[in-house]
Design a protein around this motif. Structure first.
Motif, mmCIF file in Angstrom:
data_model
loop_
_atom_site.group_PDB
_atom_site.id
_atom_site.type_symbol
_atom_site.label_atom_id
_atom_site.label_comp_id
_atom_site.label_asym_id
_atom_site.label_seq_id
_atom_site.Cartn_x
_atom_site.Cartn_y
_atom_site.Cartn_z
ATOM 1 N N CYS A 615 0.833 -1.216 0.000
ATOM 2 C CA CYS A 615 0.000 0.000 0.000
ATOM 3 C C CYS A 615 0.864 1.261 0.000
ATOM 4 N N SER A 618 1.968 2.873 -3.232
ATOM 5 C CA SER A 618 1.022 3.672 -4.029
ATOM 6 C C SER A 618 1.022 5.104 -3.509
ATOM 7 N N CYS A 621 -2.299 6.015 -1.694
ATOM 8 C CA CYS A 621 -2.470 5.442 -0.364
ATOM 9 C C CYS A 621 -1.509 6.086 0.626
#
Length: 662
Positions: A615, A618, A621
């Motif tokens: 995560c 990204s 995120c």
């Protein structure tokens, strides 16, 4: 160490049972009475807890309790992360006693005991695991006549301590004969082997296929007292299929005992006849396949570059006809629709067979179904074979397609032919479906042609359990391909009789029968909570390192649930639903002047730390997790959707709301 309430109560119950078993309460009463009688001064009227513990320690009772119990950790089912700490349970130090179960005296059973292993030389230097230490484990998976079994995980060692017994019913799937006691002669004609698969699970929960072995159990029919001991040498898989990985000591016992055993000459003659018959069928099919291939090349010389696959190697390096890897598979009550079956296959892990050395070459290994399911991951061929089998079980006309994707990468996928002629491609790795509309190269330039949405470039052949077709159209490009399978000028068929001779149910060959699917052993709610708690800790630690405080909004976290349910529903059915209610709830939860951001992501594993690291890669995120601002409130929701074979789809959504300051 913080434990969930259900784990804490389970731990208390286990401790209580252990204390009862050792009669610790009775011994404490004796010490208490003795201490009061002998050591309590007349002026004292009370005995403190410290005095009692001191007396118990002096008499060695506390040491006895600690010797009797030790901590072990079950790493078979749960992925491990650093926080929170894994739960533990107690086991007796005594070697486990194999428990016998009540059996129906009118039925015939084979009792298979695994009494340890030896010569697993790869683990010769493996240190003895300390109490409570997470270690790599071995697990045995068995399949025999529609029955599946799984051993307890044991620590990997040079001599792994397998101590398990499995009761196999001989006539489990023969409905007509199930009511009568089967005799030795009838059992001699049952040529189904016991398929044994050895799986290694490392400390991170990653599984590896170590060995796959077909046990000939009928030697017990000629054994004295219907009991025999066999030492089974397990060979490796793939490129190591000729290398020994270890030896299992197996004891076979027939229940009830046979009134009349067979002579060893009869059993060995039967085995030789079966091998001879199978070898002859396989030889005749090979002769036919060579003739078919010569005829196929005579149609067009360029056909020799097309991906026409007639044989494929399994995990043991054995060449089998590709048609034998597929057959109708019914999932019982575990899967309700073909699209749900496609979703299930897509959440099984994708992993290419390991190659020793570089060069970027692909090691080909089509796994038997039991090896694929027990390992819970495999290559695209394994996924396509399973999906095709499930779609055939649902009554569809399904085929496995062999061809290429972009850049000429070999690939397999599934195709179904509708009764109205509609051709649908199913991508087994993602669950996506594509309608195929061929482009007509002879149309004038002004005629608008359909744009293909699928990733497939060329197709060489298609097959299922009864049919095999080689693509003999001028071009093997998928976009111009016409799937008129009855037209032999477009698709060269193989003889159905030839295929039937080497593929079940017509074959009595070495092709293993398909195992039934098993229901999930994962508790979706408990697993969702565990991953969510771990992610909250990881986010808080990450923000703390950045000098940021973390305030969680439990209500906002709960409001994310409908979105995750809608995402999974859309993946399964292709239908999006419930988005309006989710958006309305978020608008009501976020005050005026505040901003809301959300980031959903999907995984097929249950390792929270691994998911969190993904995560953070990204930027969207990372922006949410590292959010700075006024009145920042964070939310995270995890939803685990379980499927057969303990496969699962894990949806995670991170969100934040904060006051916008211009």
């Amino acid at each position: 160490m913080s434990l969930p309430p259900e784990k804490a109560s389970e731990l208390k119950q286990i401790i209580h049972q252990q204390l009862l078993q050792m009669d610790v309460h009775g011994r404490i009463r004796e010490v208490l009475a003795e201490t009061i009688r002998e050591e309590l001064a007349p002026e004292h009227q009370q005995l403190s807890t410290e005095d009692l513990i001191k007396a118990l320690r002096q008499r060695g009772i506390i040491d006895d309790v600690m010797k009797e119990i030790k901590f072990v950790t079950d790493v078979n089912e749960k992925e491990r992360t650093s926080a929170p700490k894994p739960s533990t349970h107690f086991v007796d130090r005594e070697p486990p006693v194999l428990k016998k179960t009540n059996i129906d005296p009118t039925r015939r059973y084979l009792y298979l005991q695994v009494l340890g292993g030896k010569a697993f030389l790869e683990h010769l230097q493996e240190p003895e695991p300390l109490p409570g230490q997470i270690c790599s484990t071995f697990t045995l998976c068995l399949h025999f006549r529609n029955q599946r079994f799984r051993s307890k995980p044991v620590p990997c060692a040079c001599e792994p301590d397998f101590q398990d017994g499995f009761l196999l019913e001989i006539h489990k799937d023969s409905l007509g004969d199930g009511s009568k006691m089967v005799d030795a002669t009838t059992m001699l004609s049952i040529c189904d082997p016991v398929h044994i698969v050895l799986i290694k699970t490392d400390t991170f929960g990653e599984t590896t296929l170590v060995a796959s072995y077909f046990l000939e159990w009928r030697s017990v029919l000629a054994a004295e007292n219907s009991i025999t001991n066999v030492a089974v040498e397990l060979l490796g898989v793939g490129t190591e299929s000729k290398v020994s990985v270890g030896v299992l000591n197996i004891r076979l016992e027939m229940y009830p005992q046979l009134n009349k055993t067979l002579s060893s000459e009869i059993t060995s003659t039967q085995f030789a006849l079966e091998r001879q018959k199978t070898a002859e069928k396989e030889r005749l099919f090979l002769v036919y396949a060579k003739q078919w291939w010569r005829e196929y090349l005579q149609i067009r010389p360029t056909h020799n570059t097309r991906l026409v696959k007639i044989f494929a190697q399994d995990e043991n390096g054995v060449n089998r006809p590709v048609c034998s890897y597929v057959r109708p598979l019914r999932a019982g009550r575990l899967l309700d629709t073909p699209r749900q079956a496609a979703r299930f296959v897509s959440v099984l892990g994708h992993e290419r067979a390991a190659v020793i050395g570089g060069g970027g070459g692909k090691q080909e290994q089509w796994c038997t179904l039991l090896a694929f399911l027990c390992r819970n991951k495999g290559d695209c061929e394994d996924h396509a074979n399973l999906l095709c089998s499930l779609l055939l079980g649902f009554g569809l006309e399904a085929f496995v397609c062999v061809g290429t994707k972009a850049k000429g990468v070999p690939h397999t996928w599934v195709m179904t032919c509708g009764s109205d002629g509609t051709i649908t491609f199913w991508e087994s790795l993602t669950g996506h479906r594509y309608i195929h509309r061929p482009i007509n190269p002879d149309d004038p330039p002004l005629v608008e042609q359909p744009k293909p949405l699928y990733p497939y470039r060329t197709i060489g052949c298609i097959f299922n359990h009864q049919k095999f077709f080689g693509n003999c159209q001028p071009s093997d490009a998928v976009e111009v391909c016409v799937f008129d399978l009855h037209n032999e000028s477009k698709w060269k068929p193989m003889s159905g009789e030839a295929i039937k001779s080497v593929c079940p149910p017509g074959a009595t060959s070495s092709v293993p029968p398909f195992p039934p699917l098993c229901a999930s052993t994962i508790d979706a709610a408990v697993t969702s909570n565990e991953i969510e708690v771990q992610l909250r800790i990881l986010v808080s630690e990450h923000r703390k390192d950045l000098g940021l405080s973390t305030v969680w909004d439990d209500q906002l976290s709960y409001l994310l649930s409908p979105a995750l349910a809608a995402y999974e529903l859309e993946r399964t059915t292709g239908v999006s639903a419930g988005n309006e209610e989710f958006q309305d709830a978020v608008r009501r939860a976020v005050p005026d002047g505040h901003t809301f951001k959300g980031f959903p992501i999907h995984f097929v594993h249950r390792n929270a730390r691994r998911a969190f690291a993904t995560c953070l890669r990204s930027p969207f995120c990372e922006e949410i997790i590292c959010c700075r601002g006024d009145q920042v409130r964070l939310a995270v929701r995890v939803r685990v959707f379980t499927y057969p074979e303990s496969a699962c789809a894990v949806w995670i959504m991170f969100a934040c709301k904060y006051r916008s300051v211009l």
